[in-house]
Structure formats: C-alpha cells, structure tokens
Design a protein around this motif. Structure first.
Motif, PDB file in Angstrom:
ATOM      1  N   LYS A  93       2.705   1.827  -3.459  1.00 49.28           N
ATOM      2  CA  LYS A  93       1.582   2.261  -4.210  1.00 49.28           C
ATOM      3  C   LYS A  93       0.824   3.692  -3.971  1.00 49.28           C
ATOM      4  N   LEU A 112       0.803  -1.201   0.027  1.00 48.44           N
ATOM      5  CA  LEU A 112       0.052  -0.026   0.038  1.00 48.44           C
ATOM      6  C   LEU A 112       0.850   1.426  -0.024  1.00 48.44           C
ATOM      7  N   ARG A 158       2.311  -0.573 -10.228  1.00 50.21           N
ATOM      8  CA  ARG A 158       2.557  -2.071 -10.165  1.00 50.21           C
ATOM      9  C   ARG A 158       3.798  -2.686  -9.645  1.00 50.21           C
ATOM     10  N   THR A 179      -5.959  -3.142  -8.781  1.00 49.67           N
ATOM     11  CA  THR A 179      -6.928  -1.884  -8.716  1.00 49.67           C
ATOM     12  C   THR A 179      -6.078  -0.536  -8.233  1.00 49.67           C
ATOM     13  N   GLN A 180      -4.825  -0.678  -7.982  1.00 48.63           N
ATOM     14  CA  GLN A 180      -4.126   0.359  -7.855  1.00 48.63           C
ATOM     15  C   GLN A 180      -2.921   0.574  -8.605  1.00 48.63           C
ATOM     16  N   VAL A 227      -1.043   4.629  -1.591  1.00 50.71           N
ATOM     17  CA  VAL A 227      -2.497   4.399  -1.397  1.00 50.71           C
ATOM     18  C   VAL A 227      -2.941   4.941  -0.083  1.00 50.71           C
ATOM     19  N   LEU A 263      -4.645  -5.495  -4.809  1.00 45.92           N
ATOM     20  CA  LEU A 263      -4.183  -4.183  -5.015  1.00 45.92           C
ATOM     21  C   LEU A 263      -3.283  -3.922  -6.385  1.00 45.92           C
ATOM     22  N   GLU A 264      -2.696  -5.115  -6.795  1.00 44.01           N
ATOM     23  CA  GLU A 264      -2.103  -5.093  -8.233  1.00 44.01           C
ATOM     24  C   GLU A 264      -3.051  -5.065  -9.042  1.00 44.01           C
TER      25      GLU A 264
END
Length: 218
Positions: free
Chosen positions: A24, A21, A78, A74-75, A26, A71-72
């Motif tokens: 990324k 997270l 990568r 949708t966020q 997020v 998460l890979e």
C-alpha cells in the motif's frame, strides 16, 4: 496518522501486515518484541500477548486479520477484490492459510515420528486442495496481487528452510503451487518482510524445539 507495528522476527502473521503495508506504500515504524521476555508495556497493548499489534496514533489494534481489514478500510491500493462474493472467497482462503500455519507449527513441533508423519500427511492434503484452486496465472486471483498472496508468502518461506533439512514431499508434484511460490518469493514486499538473518533465526528456533524435526537437523 502514525503507524507502529509491534513485530517478532519469525512471526508469519507479522509478515502479513508488513507485506500489506508495503504494497500500500504506507510509512510505518517497526518495533521488535522478545516474546520470551515481554516488556510490561507490551502487555498493555496486546491483550493476547502476541504479535502483531498495530499502534495507530497510539491506539492498539491486535490480531493480523483485523489489522489487514483496517488497512483495507483506511489505506490506498486495495488488496481485496471489489466484488463482495470474490471478497468473501478471499477471506475464506485467508482463513485456510491460517489453518495451514497451524499445521506447520504442528509439523515442526511433533515429538515423535508418528505425530510427524501425521502432520506431514495433513499438510500434503491441504496443499493438494490448494493446487486444485489455482490456475496458470502468477497470483492467487490471476494477474492482481491480493491479500491471499500476502498470507501465503510467509507460508512458503517456511519451506525454503524445511527443504534444506529433508525431502518431505509436501509440495512435490504441485506445478501451480511451484509457479505461485516462485512469484511470491520474487515479490519485493514479501522478500523484504523479514530481516536478512531470518533463515538462521528459523533454523535456531527449530533446533531448540526438541522435536522430531529437531532430531533430523542434529
């Protein structure tokens, strides 16, 4: 989308999710669960009674591998390779990392010296195999940080404490692992995946195991 991560202070699988997270970029909230005294509502969102659980707008996703894959998908940013074969290889080494964590649990839980030595030997063999897989780049896949790195950051964190207890030789004479371990420890996402009192919490947990390692500590 709101993300809330059900966490435990010592859980290495939670750390994987936190690292991903963070890498990324997020935004998420983190709620700590006392696994020895689980609240009733936690049992409703975690069918296995374990952490981590990621609540996505209130919908629970459990098991760290599933959370990482979600998460890979949708966020941004990568952490898996684009090539399907490379991606499959990375997933296999993530599973290898999970097996190492199981062996670490056996290492600190072993009741007698014989079992402890067997677990030590098993870990030593696994890290010897991992040493052969690495090259001289800072990360598992060269110059790009990946989910395999996110998985092994929490693995090596255990050894920061183990090495204050004794010299077990598990990571000895592993120059590539040593280089990788130092790079991981310096990565902000990995350093920040635990609270500042993590070493004290881990030592207290290990002492209370009543294991051979506990005896070495006391």
């Amino acid at each position: 989308m709101t993300l809330e991560l059900m966490s435990h202070h010592l859980c290495p699988y939670v750390q994987r999710a936190v690292i991903a997270l963070t890498e990324k970029g997020v935004q998420f909230e983190r709620t700590y669960i006392d696994l020895a005294n689980k609240p009733a509502w936690f049992r409703d969102v975690s069918p296995l009674g374990k952490t981590p659980v990621l609540l996505v707008d209130g919908t629970p996703i459990f098991e760290s591998a599933v959370i990482l894959e979600y998460l890979e998908e949708t966020q941004p940013n990568r952490l898996h390779p684009a090539d399907p074969l490379d991606r499959a290889r990375h997933r296999a080494w993530i599973e290898f990392g999970s097996t190492v964590l199981n062996d670490i649990a056996g290492f600190y839980s072993a009741r007698d010296e014989g079992a402890f030595r067997a677990r030590t030997d098993g870990l030593t063999e696994k890290f010897a195999r991992l040493e052969d897989e690495l090259d001289d780049d800072p990360w598992f896949a060269g110059t790009t940080f990946s989910l395999v790195d996110a998985v092994f950051g929490p693995v090596f964190r255990y050894f920061d404490t183990f090495e204050t207890i004794g010299d077990f030789g598990i990571l000895a004479n592993r120059p590539r692992i040593g280089r990788w371990r130092r790079a991981l420890a310096a990565r902000p996402s990995i350093a920040g995946a635990v609270t500042t009192d993590y070493p004290e919490r881990l030592r207290d947990f290990l002492v209370r195991r009543g294991s051979h390692l506990s005896a070495l500590m006391t």
